[in-house]
Structures are given as C-alpha cells and as structure tokens.
Design an enzyme around this catalytic site. Structure first.
Site, short mmCIF file in Angstrom:
data_model
loop_
_atom_site.label_atom_id
_atom_site.label_comp_id
_atom_site.label_asym_id
_atom_site.label_seq_id
_atom_site.Cartn_x
_atom_site.Cartn_y
_atom_site.Cartn_z
N ARG A 127 0.86 -1.19 0.00
CA ARG A 127 0.00 0.00 0.00
C ARG A 127 0.90 1.24 0.00
O ARG A 127 2.02 1.21 0.54
CB ARG A 127 -0.89 0.03 1.24
CG ARG A 127 -2.02 -1.00 1.24
CD ARG A 127 -3.12 -0.64 0.25
NE ARG A 127 -4.25 -1.55 0.30
CZ ARG A 127 -4.50 -2.52 -0.59
NH1 ARG A 127 -3.68 -2.73 -1.60
NH2 ARG A 127 -5.58 -3.27 -0.48
N HIS A 147 -1.98 1.10 -9.43
CA HIS A 147 -2.61 0.08 -8.56
C HIS A 147 -3.30 -1.00 -9.41
O HIS A 147 -4.52 -1.20 -9.31
CB HIS A 147 -3.61 0.72 -7.59
CG HIS A 147 -3.89 -0.15 -6.40
ND1 HIS A 147 -4.12 0.33 -5.15
CD2 HIS A 147 -3.99 -1.51 -6.29
CE1 HIS A 147 -4.35 -0.66 -4.30
NE2 HIS A 147 -4.29 -1.81 -4.99
P1 NAP Z 1 -1.74 -11.97 4.23
O1 NAP Z 1 -1.96 -13.36 3.69
O2 NAP Z 1 -2.56 -11.50 5.36
O3 NAP Z 1 -0.18 -11.92 4.63
C1 NAP Z 1 0.36 -10.84 5.31
C2 NAP Z 1 1.81 -11.13 5.65
O4 NAP Z 1 2.39 -9.95 6.20
C3 NAP Z 1 1.98 -12.25 6.69
O5 NAP Z 1 3.10 -13.03 6.40
C4 NAP Z 1 2.22 -11.45 7.98
O6 NAP Z 1 2.99 -12.13 8.96
C5 NAP Z 1 3.01 -10.28 7.44
N1 NAP Z 1 2.94 -9.16 8.39
C6 NAP Z 1 1.85 -8.48 8.82
N2 NAP Z 1 2.19 -7.54 9.71
C7 NAP Z 1 3.53 -7.65 9.88
C8 NAP Z 1 4.49 -6.98 10.68
N3 NAP Z 1 4.13 -6.01 11.52
N4 NAP Z 1 5.77 -7.36 10.59
C9 NAP Z 1 6.15 -8.37 9.75
N5 NAP Z 1 5.30 -9.05 8.95
C10 NAP Z 1 4.01 -8.69 9.02
O7 NAP Z 1 -1.90 -10.91 3.07
P2 NAP Z 1 -1.83 -11.15 1.48
O8 NAP Z 1 -3.10 -11.73 1.02
O9 NAP Z 1 -0.55 -11.82 1.15
O10 NAP Z 1 -1.81 -9.61 0.98
C11 NAP Z 1 -0.79 -8.72 1.39
C12 NAP Z 1 -1.12 -7.31 0.96
O11 NAP Z 1 -0.91 -7.14 -0.43
C13 NAP Z 1 -2.57 -6.85 1.13
O12 NAP Z 1 -2.87 -6.54 2.47
C14 NAP Z 1 -2.60 -5.62 0.24
O13 NAP Z 1 -2.16 -4.50 0.97
C15 NAP Z 1 -1.56 -5.95 -0.84
N6 NAP Z 1 -2.19 -6.16 -2.16
C16 NAP Z 1 -1.90 -5.30 -3.17
C17 NAP Z 1 -2.45 -5.48 -4.41
C18 NAP Z 1 -2.11 -4.59 -5.57
O14 NAP Z 1 -2.74 -4.69 -6.61
N7 NAP Z 1 -1.10 -3.75 -5.44
C19 NAP Z 1 -3.32 -6.56 -4.64
C20 NAP Z 1 -3.61 -7.41 -3.60
C21 NAP Z 1 -3.03 -7.21 -2.34
P3 NAP Z 1 2.51 -13.53 9.61
O15 NAP Z 1 2.81 -14.54 8.54
O16 NAP Z 1 3.33 -13.69 10.80
O17 NAP Z 1 1.04 -13.39 9.89
C1 GLV Z 2 -5.92 -4.80 -4.05
O1 GLV Z 2 -5.15 -3.94 -3.79
C2 GLV Z 2 -6.43 -5.75 -3.11
O2 GLV Z 2 -6.29 -5.52 -1.89
O3 GLV Z 2 -7.00 -6.77 -3.55
#
Ligand code: NAP
Ligand code: GLV
Length: 308
Positions: A223, A271
């Site tokens: 983000r 994005h």
């Molecule tokens: P997720 O499955 O919830 O994974 C989050 C990861 O971040 C986990 O490994 C978590 O650690 C780690 N984390 C959270 N807080 C932390 C901290 N304080 N210190 C260290 N590690 C931390 O999320 P996801 O589905 O992979 O998605 C991640 C993010 O990608 C979304 O929240 C969104 O912001 C972004 N995203 C962007 C797009 C785009 O188009 N640009 C699209 C989709 C998503 P643990 O393993 O210990 O829980």
């Molecule tokens: C996009 O940024 C998502 O969170 O799916």
C-alpha cells in the site's frame, strides 16, 4: 441467508449468475435491487459506509472484495462483525505476474536502458546472473509466498520477512522486528507485500531503506501508506537506491504534479498489480459461506485486533 453486494456492477452481474447457478439457496442482492436490510447476514464490499453498516442489523460477516482490508473503517464496525479478506487464485496470479515483471525489470537494468533510450545512447551494462541478485519479500502471506515460489526457478537467492516465524523451502525466513536489519541487509531487490496496519505504516522509510545494500531497488505492491515518499526520493537522489517500481501510492490517484511521475528512476503503475477476478472470487466467497454454515474456520478471516 442473504448476501448484499456493493461494488463494481459488471463483477456483480457475473457473481449473480454464479450464485444463481451454483448456490441458489444463498440470496444474492446488489445494492440497486430492493431488499429487506434485516435479512442481510453477509456483505461483500470494498469500502462500505458507516451508514450502510448501521442499516444492516443482522450483519454477521463483512467480506472484502480485495485482498486488503485497510480500506475498512474498523472503528465504525461493531466488534461482533467478522471481517474476511479475499483469497482467490486470480489475485495471486496477477500479483505473481506483476512482481516477477518488476523483479526481472530491475534485475535486467530496464530503468537504465529506458534512460539511455531517451538519449539514443547504446550503453550495455555487464550482466549479473540471477544467483548474484538477492530478492527479499516483506510479508509471507498468501501473496508473498506465491511470489517467492514463482521467483525460485530463476535462481535468485530468496529471503522473506514476516511477523511470526515461517518456513518455506529454498527461502531464508526471518521473523519479527529484531530480524529486520539482517533481512534488509541481504536484499538487492526488496518487494513489499505487507498489509497496511498500525505497525507497518511508514515501514519503508530512511531508517529501513538505508539498511539495504547500496544500489538496491524497491518494489512496493503493498500500500502507498507503507512508503515514506520523501525518504525514497532522497535515497534515490543519493544513489543509495538505484530504482523503484511502485504500484501503490498515497493518495490514489497520485496528483499530476507529484515528483514520482517524472522521476527517471521510478516506474509507476496505477494500482493494477492484481485485481480480483470475478468468477474465481465468486466461487471463493461461496466456499467461505459454506464453511460458515458448517461452523468451519473461514479462509482469510482477519484478526481484528491485529489489523490483518
Ligand atoms: P496476508 O496473507 O494477510 O499476509 C500478510 C503477511 O504480512 C503475513 O506473512 C504477515 O505475517 C506479514 N505481516 C503483517 N504484519 C507484519 C508486521 N508487523 N511485521 C512483519 N510481517 C508482518 O496478506 P496477502 O493476502 O498476502 O496480501 C498482502 C497485501 O498485499 C494486502 O494486504 C494488500 O495490501 C496488498 N495487495 C496489493 C495489491 C495490488 O494490486 N497492489 C493486490 C492485492 C493485495 P505472519 O505470517 O506472521 O502473519
Ligand atoms: C488490491 O489492492 C487488493 O487488496 O486486492
């Protein structure tokens, strides 16, 4: 039991068809259809207003249309309402494509060649092998792990950083704040795939980015709020960092006079790294509602106190 959908109408049309064909026992309404708010137990939305939530007295679960949930106003959400982020194969596939594209573009010096082309300069740079370029991913969740798996066959030395300890074959895993300096010191390319929380806001700042080796590059697909923009600009100007690929900014859209647009060492996209795919997301949602009905754990349920 009824689901209210309040997002993109085209995706809504596809969801309605899939719900009708594959889960006709679950009522599906989009916001434009007349419905009795008291019957709504599930809400699928991107950023629902406090008024909408307050008008749904029997709401049990708020499903995010996307992977992130930082767009929700948690303070306006009664504590008993469960929050679920979107986990579906389309989001992961898009993120894998984008992160691979960005990592390869940085690895193969595309930013330098874009600059050379502007000046009609034929300026080859000595090739580095993938084995000499270390890539680290912040966030080892659904998307971080998918990206690391996709990068592995190229031969990059890989590492990852998460909040709690994780293990992934072929990836050096680090966990927690104390491990962050060692993780950063070994990243020639750093990819941020963290959720935006109170703990991670501003995490890409001078203090952390300075710990990357000189000449390292950043990919931010988390983000915009993760990045302290002025710190990135200074570190690029000082040549401590060699480039950045940014898919997310704060605010979005980025104002036309923002320095990122014209910066020679920044590649900017609006994005688009990944987008929720309508068909696979509808099926993921139906599967989660079935889990809820069966009293089973819901995939992607957010720990509200933790913020992700
Ligand atoms: P997720 O499955 O919830 O994974 C989050 C990861 O971040 C986990 O490994 C978590 O650690 C780690 N984390 C959270 N807080 C932390 C901290 N304080 N210190 C260290 N590690 C931390 O999320 P996801 O589905 O992979 O998605 C991640 C993010 O990608 C979304 O929240 C969104 O912001 C972004 N995203 C962007 C797009 C785009 O188009 N640009 C699209 C989709 C998503 P643990 O393993 O210990 O829980
Ligand atoms: C996009 O940024 C998502 O969170 O799916």
């Amino acid at each position: 039991m009824t689901l209210l959908y309040t997002s993109d109408p085209e995706r809504g049309r596809i969801w309605r068809e899939i719900f009708a064909a594959e889960a006709s026992d679950i009522g599906f309404f989009d916001a434009s259809q007349p419905h009795d708010p008291a019957t709504i137990r599930y809400l699928a939305a991107w950023a629902p207003s406090a008024e909408l939530i307050a008008g749904l007295p029997n709401l049990e679960i708020l499903f995010s249309i996307g992977a992130g949930i930082d767009q929700f106003d948690m303070n306006a959400l009664p504590p008993h309402i469960r929050v679920v982020r979107m986990i579906e194969p389309g989001i992961a596939a898009g993120m894998v494509e984008y992160a691979t594209m960005a990592a390869l573009a940085l690895h193969r010096n595309l930013i330098d060649y874009r600059e050379a082309q502007k000046d009609a300069r034929w300026a080859p740079i000595k090739l580095k092998s993938a084995g000499e370029r270390r890539i680290g991913v912040m966030g080892l969740g659904n998307l971080g792990q998918a990206v690391l798996k996709a990068l592995a066959p190229f031969g990059f030395p890989l590492s990852g950083w998460s909040r709690s300890p994780r293990a992934m074959e072929g990836v050096t895993c680090h966990a927690g704040e104390a491990a962050l300096p060692d993780f950063l010191a070994a990243c020639d390319i750093l990819i941020c795939l963290l959720p935006l929380t109170d703990e991670t806001r501003g995490i890409l700042c001078r203090k952390t980015l300075s710990l990357l080796p000189r000449g390292a590059a950043l990919v931010n697909v988390g983000r915009g709020g993760h990045l302290v923009e002025q710190d990135l600009l200074s570190l690029l100007d000082e040549a401590h960092l060699s480039g950045a690929v940014l898919d997310v900014t704060d605010p979005e859209p980025l104002p036309a006079d923002h320095p990122f647009w014209a910066h020679p060492r920044i590649i900017l996209t609006p994005h688009v790294a990944s987008m929720t795919r309508a068909d696979s997301a509808a099926r993921a949602l139906i599967a989660n509602i079935r889990r809820h009905q069966a009293g089973a754990p819901i995939e992607g349920e957010v720990a509200r106190g933790r913020g992700y």
